[in-house]
Design an enzyme around this catalytic site. Sequence first.
Site, PDB file in Angstrom:
ATOM      1  NE  ARG A   1     -35.962 -20.515  -6.337  1.00 12.36           N
ATOM      2  CZ  ARG A   1     -35.924 -19.103  -6.027  1.00 12.36           C
ATOM      3  NH1 ARG A   1     -37.054 -18.642  -5.468  1.00 12.36           N
ATOM      4  NH2 ARG A   1     -34.863 -18.225  -6.059  1.00 12.36           N
TER       5      ARG A   1
ATOM      6  NE  ARG B   1     -36.654 -19.691 -20.929  1.00  7.61           N
ATOM      7  CZ  ARG B   1     -35.576 -19.168 -20.217  1.00  7.61           C
ATOM      8  NH1 ARG B   1     -34.470 -19.455 -20.522  1.00  7.61           N
ATOM      9  NH2 ARG B   1     -35.640 -18.313 -19.168  1.00  7.61           N
TER      10      ARG B   1
ATOM     11  NE  ARG C   1     -29.583 -27.275   4.042  1.00 10.45           N
ATOM     12  CZ  ARG C   1     -28.711 -28.249   4.463  1.00 10.45           C
ATOM     13  NH1 ARG C   1     -28.446 -28.771   5.573  1.00 10.45           N
ATOM     14  NH2 ARG C   1     -27.638 -28.602   3.621  1.00 10.45           N
TER      15      ARG C   1
ATOM     16  NE  ARG D   1     -25.359 -20.499  -5.416  1.00  3.19           N
ATOM     17  CZ  ARG D   1     -26.287 -20.070  -5.504  1.00  3.19           C
ATOM     18  NH1 ARG D   1     -27.331 -20.212  -6.655  1.00  3.19           N
ATOM     19  NH2 ARG D   1     -26.703 -19.187  -4.743  1.00  3.19           N
TER      20      ARG D   1
ATOM     21  CD  GLU E   1     -23.091 -19.975  -2.928  1.00  4.13           C
ATOM     22  OE1 GLU E   1     -24.313 -20.608  -2.756  1.00  4.13           O
ATOM     23  OE2 GLU E   1     -23.149 -18.763  -3.561  1.00  4.13           O
TER      24      GLU E   1
ATOM     25  CE1 TYR F   1     -35.269 -19.374  -2.202  1.00  2.90           C
ATOM     26  CE2 TYR F   1     -36.241 -21.639  -2.441  1.00  2.90           C
ATOM     27  CZ  TYR F   1     -35.105 -20.806  -2.893  1.00  2.90           C
ATOM     28  OH  TYR F   1     -33.988 -21.252  -3.498  1.00  2.90           O
TER      29      TYR F   1
HETATM   30  P1  FAD Z   1     -32.612  -9.670   5.399  1.00  6.70           P
HETATM   31  O1  FAD Z   1     -31.873  -9.364   4.302  1.00  6.70           O
HETATM   32  O2  FAD Z   1     -32.214 -11.063   5.868  1.00  6.70           O
HETATM   33  O3  FAD Z   1     -32.457  -8.915   6.433  1.00  6.70           O
HETATM   34  C1  FAD Z   1     -33.091  -9.129   7.911  1.00  6.70           C
HETATM   35  C2  FAD Z   1     -32.192  -8.327   8.489  1.00  6.70           C
HETATM   36  O4  FAD Z   1     -32.664  -8.269  10.006  1.00  6.70           O
HETATM   37  C3  FAD Z   1     -30.769  -8.662   8.734  1.00  6.70           C
HETATM   38  O5  FAD Z   1     -29.648  -7.844   8.168  1.00  6.70           O
HETATM   39  C4  FAD Z   1     -30.300  -9.058  10.107  1.00  6.70           C
HETATM   40  O6  FAD Z   1     -29.291  -8.963  10.574  1.00  6.70           O
HETATM   41  C5  FAD Z   1     -31.570  -8.054  10.871  1.00  6.70           C
HETATM   42  N1  FAD Z   1     -32.045  -8.768  12.090  1.00  6.70           N
HETATM   43  C6  FAD Z   1     -32.667 -10.145  12.371  1.00  6.70           C
HETATM   44  N2  FAD Z   1     -32.663 -10.203  13.779  1.00  6.70           N
HETATM   45  C7  FAD Z   1     -32.275  -9.241  14.225  1.00  6.70           C
HETATM   46  C8  FAD Z   1     -32.227  -8.685  15.489  1.00  6.70           C
HETATM   47  N3  FAD Z   1     -32.856  -9.541  16.323  1.00  6.70           N
HETATM   48  N4  FAD Z   1     -32.020  -7.519  15.827  1.00  6.70           N
HETATM   49  C9  FAD Z   1     -31.456  -6.691  14.766  1.00  6.70           C
HETATM   50  N5  FAD Z   1     -31.344  -6.870  13.580  1.00  6.70           N
HETATM   51  C10 FAD Z   1     -31.739  -8.208  13.272  1.00  6.70           C
HETATM   52  N6  FAD Z   1     -33.027 -13.109  -4.398  1.00  6.70           N
HETATM   53  C11 FAD Z   1     -32.932 -12.851  -5.498  1.00  6.70           C
HETATM   54  O7  FAD Z   1     -33.970 -12.023  -5.802  1.00  6.70           O
HETATM   55  N7  FAD Z   1     -31.942 -13.072  -6.313  1.00  6.70           N
HETATM   56  C12 FAD Z   1     -30.881 -13.668  -5.836  1.00  6.70           C
HETATM   57  O8  FAD Z   1     -30.141 -13.989  -6.723  1.00  6.70           O
HETATM   58  C13 FAD Z   1     -30.982 -14.271  -4.438  1.00  6.70           C
HETATM   59  N8  FAD Z   1     -30.031 -14.845  -4.066  1.00  6.70           N
HETATM   60  C14 FAD Z   1     -29.822 -15.438  -2.543  1.00  6.70           C
HETATM   61  C15 FAD Z   1     -28.889 -16.190  -2.206  1.00  6.70           C
HETATM   62  C16 FAD Z   1     -28.587 -16.415  -1.188  1.00  6.70           C
HETATM   63  C17 FAD Z   1     -27.592 -17.387  -0.505  1.00  6.70           C
HETATM   64  C18 FAD Z   1     -30.090 -15.963  -0.167  1.00  6.70           C
HETATM   65  C19 FAD Z   1     -29.798 -16.485   1.205  1.00  6.70           C
HETATM   66  C20 FAD Z   1     -30.795 -15.205  -0.250  1.00  6.70           C
HETATM   67  C21 FAD Z   1     -31.092 -14.953  -1.990  1.00  6.70           C
HETATM   68  N9  FAD Z   1     -31.905 -14.024  -2.234  1.00  6.70           N
HETATM   69  C22 FAD Z   1     -32.022 -13.668  -3.765  1.00  6.70           C
HETATM   70  C23 FAD Z   1     -33.226 -13.625  -1.411  1.00  6.70           C
HETATM   71  C24 FAD Z   1     -32.705 -12.142  -0.798  1.00  6.70           C
HETATM   72  O9  FAD Z   1     -31.565 -12.380  -0.189  1.00  6.70           O
HETATM   73  C25 FAD Z   1     -34.019 -11.996   0.061  1.00  6.70           C
HETATM   74  O10 FAD Z   1     -35.168 -11.833  -0.663  1.00  6.70           O
HETATM   75  C26 FAD Z   1     -33.773 -10.447   0.458  1.00  6.70           C
HETATM   76  O11 FAD Z   1     -32.438  -9.870   0.714  1.00  6.70           O
HETATM   77  C27 FAD Z   1     -34.558 -10.586   2.054  1.00  6.70           C
HETATM   78  O12 FAD Z   1     -34.574  -9.197   2.551  1.00  6.70           O
HETATM   79  P2  FAD Z   1     -35.019  -9.217   4.038  1.00  6.70           P
HETATM   80  O13 FAD Z   1     -35.080  -7.619   4.354  1.00  6.70           O
HETATM   81  O14 FAD Z   1     -36.356  -9.859   4.263  1.00  6.70           O
HETATM   82  O15 FAD Z   1     -34.098  -9.895   4.912  1.00  6.70           O
HETATM   83  N1  UDP Z   2     -31.358 -26.729  -8.498  1.00  9.55           N
HETATM   84  C1  UDP Z   2     -30.873 -27.899  -9.257  1.00  9.55           C
HETATM   85  N2  UDP Z   2     -29.471 -27.891  -9.788  1.00  9.55           N
HETATM   86  C2  UDP Z   2     -29.017 -26.764 -10.205  1.00  9.55           C
HETATM   87  C3  UDP Z   2     -29.636 -25.565  -9.724  1.00  9.55           C
HETATM   88  C4  UDP Z   2     -30.751 -25.407  -9.165  1.00  9.55           C
HETATM   89  O1  UDP Z   2     -31.427 -28.839  -8.796  1.00  9.55           O
HETATM   90  O2  UDP Z   2     -28.088 -26.828 -10.894  1.00  9.55           O
HETATM   91  C5  UDP Z   2     -32.525 -26.736  -7.712  1.00  9.55           C
HETATM   92  C6  UDP Z   2     -32.190 -26.903  -6.435  1.00  9.55           C
HETATM   93  O3  UDP Z   2     -33.066 -27.612  -5.843  1.00  9.55           O
HETATM   94  C7  UDP Z   2     -32.477 -25.509  -6.070  1.00  9.55           C
HETATM   95  C8  UDP Z   2     -33.673 -25.187  -6.728  1.00  9.55           C
HETATM   96  O4  UDP Z   2     -33.362 -25.629  -8.114  1.00  9.55           O
HETATM   97  O5  UDP Z   2     -32.662 -25.471  -4.422  1.00  9.55           O
HETATM   98  C9  UDP Z   2     -33.594 -23.652  -6.987  1.00  9.55           C
HETATM   99  O6  UDP Z   2     -32.606 -23.032  -7.595  1.00  9.55           O
HETATM  100  P1  UDP Z   2     -32.152 -21.640  -7.399  1.00  9.55           P
HETATM  101  O7  UDP Z   2     -31.111 -21.531  -8.365  1.00  9.55           O
HETATM  102  O8  UDP Z   2     -33.288 -20.537  -7.816  1.00  9.55           O
HETATM  103  O9  UDP Z   2     -31.782 -21.474  -6.003  1.00  9.55           O
HETATM  104  P2  UDP Z   2     -31.415 -20.253  -5.036  1.00  9.55           P
HETATM  105  O10 UDP Z   2     -30.771 -19.142  -5.885  1.00  9.55           O
HETATM  106  O11 UDP Z   2     -32.394 -19.932  -4.212  1.00  9.55           O
HETATM  107  O12 UDP Z   2     -30.311 -20.717  -4.295  1.00  9.55           O
END
Ligand code: FAD
Ligand code: UDP
Length: 377
Positions: free
Chosen positions: A180, A184, A257, A288, A313, A361
């Site tokens: 991911r 560069r 996780r 972080r 986090e 993911y």
């Molecule tokens: P979700 O947003 O998980 O929505 C699912 C919904 O279903 C939830 O609101 C939940 O409450 C509901 N639900 C589940 N089970 C039930 C049930 N039984 N009854 C009623 N409701 C239910 N993506 C990026 O592009 N950039 C980022 O920087 C980035 N950072 C992230 C950081 C973290 C910590 C995490 C966890 C994800 C990150 N993502 C990021 C990914 C991003 O969050 C997801 O791709 C996107 O939000 C997923 O949307 P979704 O609708 O699939 O799921």
């Molecule tokens: N990673 C790492 N060091 C860093 C940042 C990221 O080793 O300082 C690795 C780690 O394994 C992580 C992966 O790169 O799970 C992807 O990072 P990303 O920032 O895309 O993770 P997310 O935003 O999904 O938490």
Amino acid sequence: MNKYDYLIVGSGLFGAVFAYRAGKAGKRCLVIDKRSHAGGNVYCENVEGINVHKYGAHIFHTSDKEVWDFVNGLVPFNRYTNCPVAKAPDGKLYNLPFNMNTFYQMWGVTTPEEARAKIEEQKSGFAARLRAEGANGPRNLEEQAISLIGRDIYEKLIKGYTEKQWGRPCTELPAFIIKRLPVRFIYDNNYFNDPFQGIPVGGYNRLIQSLLDGTEVRTGTDFFSDREHWESLADNIVFTGKIDEFYGYKFGRLEYRTVRFETETLDTPNRQGNAVVNYTSREVPWTRIIEHKHFESFGADVYANPKTVISKEYPVEWEEGMEPFYPVNDVRNNALYERYHALAQTEGHVLFGGRLAEYKYYDMDAVIGKALRTEIK
Ligand code: FAD
Ligand code: UDP
């Protein structure tokens, strides 16, 4: 005739984009979500005038022009560009992703040739070892990381962070996770290669509100609390929750996780000078620290608000009652998912979409892209 064409379980991006499109196509939709608010993981809470990313930092980035045009048609995006820095076990700060700035900070090299030579030197013996072991290529995250970037960067910036994040040794993690991150040989700290990037002006809740405008939404409503009732309301179901839960865990439980957030409001306008600072040492318990105001205020604006909000986090293994954030796409879990997926394909009127239902993911743009391209009956 049922009251609704679609029951949409989950108001995250998949459910909300699907509801938006189905509404435009004249379908009657009901969206339910077990959380107390809509938006899934992109939901933000306003604290002291700052949009706090309640479920972890979300930075929108994409190469998909259709997705970018779609979201910008709903809400404008700002110029935020993600440039995290990493605090390493040696106490020094390094730029991410791995680029000429990082190589200079790590080894003192100043030209791309010097940097390439240094990386080659670090991985030459390693490539020979892999060949001797009969491997066609890297078999796990550790081998992938060392093959890409050499041992120093792996040891200082990847190993500790990754093992904290995933709670497993790098030798047991899939190689794709580290791919991911860009590598560069230019001085460029932009964490992403995508041509489009930003944060919705006014925060992600505005995007969700625009998507769900005009759709009936019931929050605080768990599909499994009265499954028969909810199923009886609609001709079709869009399910975005956990696929193993949908099938009563009949083949066993998928692993996830999750992250515990420790959020504090501080009486200072600018705590760390950047939205994201990673801590790559195993000894520091968090991965972080996010300083939320930097997603939406730039330059002198940072000081317009005398306060700031930060979140530390702490990654943990998911247990019942926690938010399942990251699918653990290792061999065991992927095989288990395939069994559920095979069942899902036999469903005539249930569509599974999003990070949890597809156990992938996915970034936000991928989820939106899928929801935009899903057929509406
Ligand atoms: P979700 O947003 O998980 O929505 C699912 C919904 O279903 C939830 O609101 C939940 O409450 C509901 N639900 C589940 N089970 C039930 C049930 N039984 N009854 C009623 N409701 C239910 N993506 C990026 O592009 N950039 C980022 O920087 C980035 N950072 C992230 C950081 C973290 C910590 C995490 C966890 C994800 C990150 N993502 C990021 C990914 C991003 O969050 C997801 O791709 C996107 O939000 C997923 O949307 P979704 O609708 O699939 O799921
Ligand atoms: N990673 C790492 N060091 C860093 C940042 C990221 O080793 O300082 C690795 C780690 O394994 C992580 C992966 O790169 O799970 C992807 O990072 P990303 O920032 O895309 O993770 P997310 O935003 O999904 O938490």
